[in-house]
Design a protein around this motif. Structure first.
Motif, short mmCIF file in Angstrom:
data_model
loop_
_atom_site.label_atom_id
_atom_site.label_comp_id
_atom_site.label_asym_id
_atom_site.label_seq_id
_atom_site.Cartn_x
_atom_site.Cartn_y
_atom_site.Cartn_z
N ASP A 1 0.83 -1.21 0.00
CA ASP A 1 0.00 0.00 0.00
C ASP A 1 0.86 1.25 0.00
O ASP A 1 0.59 2.20 -0.75
CB ASP A 1 -0.95 0.01 1.20
CG ASP A 1 -2.05 -1.04 1.09
OD1 ASP A 1 -2.32 -1.51 -0.04
OD2 ASP A 1 -2.63 -1.39 2.13
N ASP A 2 1.90 1.26 0.83
CA ASP A 2 2.81 2.41 0.86
C ASP A 2 3.52 2.56 -0.48
O ASP A 2 3.69 3.68 -0.98
CB ASP A 2 3.85 2.26 1.97
CG ASP A 2 3.25 2.39 3.36
OD1 ASP A 2 2.13 2.94 3.48
OD2 ASP A 2 3.90 1.94 4.32
N LEU A 3 3.92 1.44 -1.06
CA LEU A 3 4.59 1.47 -2.36
C LEU A 3 3.64 1.99 -3.43
O LEU A 3 4.02 2.82 -4.26
CB LEU A 3 5.11 0.07 -2.71
CG LEU A 3 5.85 -0.09 -4.03
CD1 LEU A 3 7.03 0.87 -4.13
CD2 LEU A 3 6.33 -1.53 -4.19
N ALA A 4 2.39 1.54 -3.40
CA ALA A 4 1.40 2.01 -4.37
C ALA A 4 1.20 3.52 -4.24
O ALA A 4 1.08 4.23 -5.25
CB ALA A 4 0.08 1.27 -4.20
N ASP A 5 1.18 4.02 -3.02
CA ASP A 5 1.04 5.47 -2.80
C ASP A 5 2.23 6.23 -3.37
O ASP A 5 2.07 7.27 -4.01
CB ASP A 5 0.89 5.79 -1.31
CG ASP A 5 -0.45 5.36 -0.74
OD1 ASP A 5 -1.39 5.09 -1.51
OD2 ASP A 5 -0.54 5.29 0.51
N ALA A 6 3.44 5.70 -3.12
CA ALA A 6 4.65 6.35 -3.62
C ALA A 6 4.68 6.34 -5.14
O ALA A 6 5.07 7.32 -5.78
CB ALA A 6 5.89 5.67 -3.04
N VAL A 7 4.28 5.22 -5.74
CA VAL A 7 4.22 5.11 -7.19
C VAL A 7 3.20 6.10 -7.75
O VAL A 7 3.47 6.81 -8.73
CB VAL A 7 3.90 3.67 -7.64
CG1 VAL A 7 3.48 3.62 -9.10
CG2 VAL A 7 5.11 2.76 -7.41
N ALA A 8 2.04 6.19 -7.12
CA ALA A 8 1.00 7.12 -7.57
C ALA A 8 1.52 8.56 -7.53
O ALA A 8 1.27 9.34 -8.46
CB ALA A 8 -0.25 6.97 -6.72
#
Length: 106
Positions: A88-95
């Motif tokens: 989830d944190d990675l998805a946020d950073a990617v977004a």
């Protein structure tokens, strides 16, 4: 905080704006391709670890420091089987990185 460090991107591309656009486009494509598979628990852990490793390298190449750090953490946890994978944190950073790339294009 910026998702893409312009100084790191310049260092990786030698200050070539066209090359920077190209590598940012490649990074964006890899993010869109890798993230769903990385988050899929049906994909074997070793394959997901390899995906995280690829994303980590791509992020390092464009100066996406937070994406790189979180992909590194995901890879480590997938390889050693400890703790939750910070998808989830990675998805946020990617977004955030993809939004910054899109803003730069506008």
């Amino acid at each position: 905080m910026q998702a893409i460090d312009p100084a790191e991107l310049d260092a990786q591309t030698g200050g070539d704006a066209e090359l920077a656009r190209e590598v940012l486009d490649l990074f964006a494509g890899q993010c869109r391709s890798i993230l769903p598979r990385l988050a899929d628990p049906a994909v074997p852990r070793d394959a997901r670890a390899d995906l995280a490793h690829t994303l980590k390298g791509s992020a390092a190449g464009v100066g996406a420091v937070r994406v790189r750090a979180l992909a590194d953490a995901a890879e480590a946890r997938l390889r050693d089987g400890t703790g939750p994978v910070p998808v989830d944190d990675l998805a946020d950073a990617v977004a955030q990185a993809l939004a910054e790339i899109a803003e730069a294009r506008a």
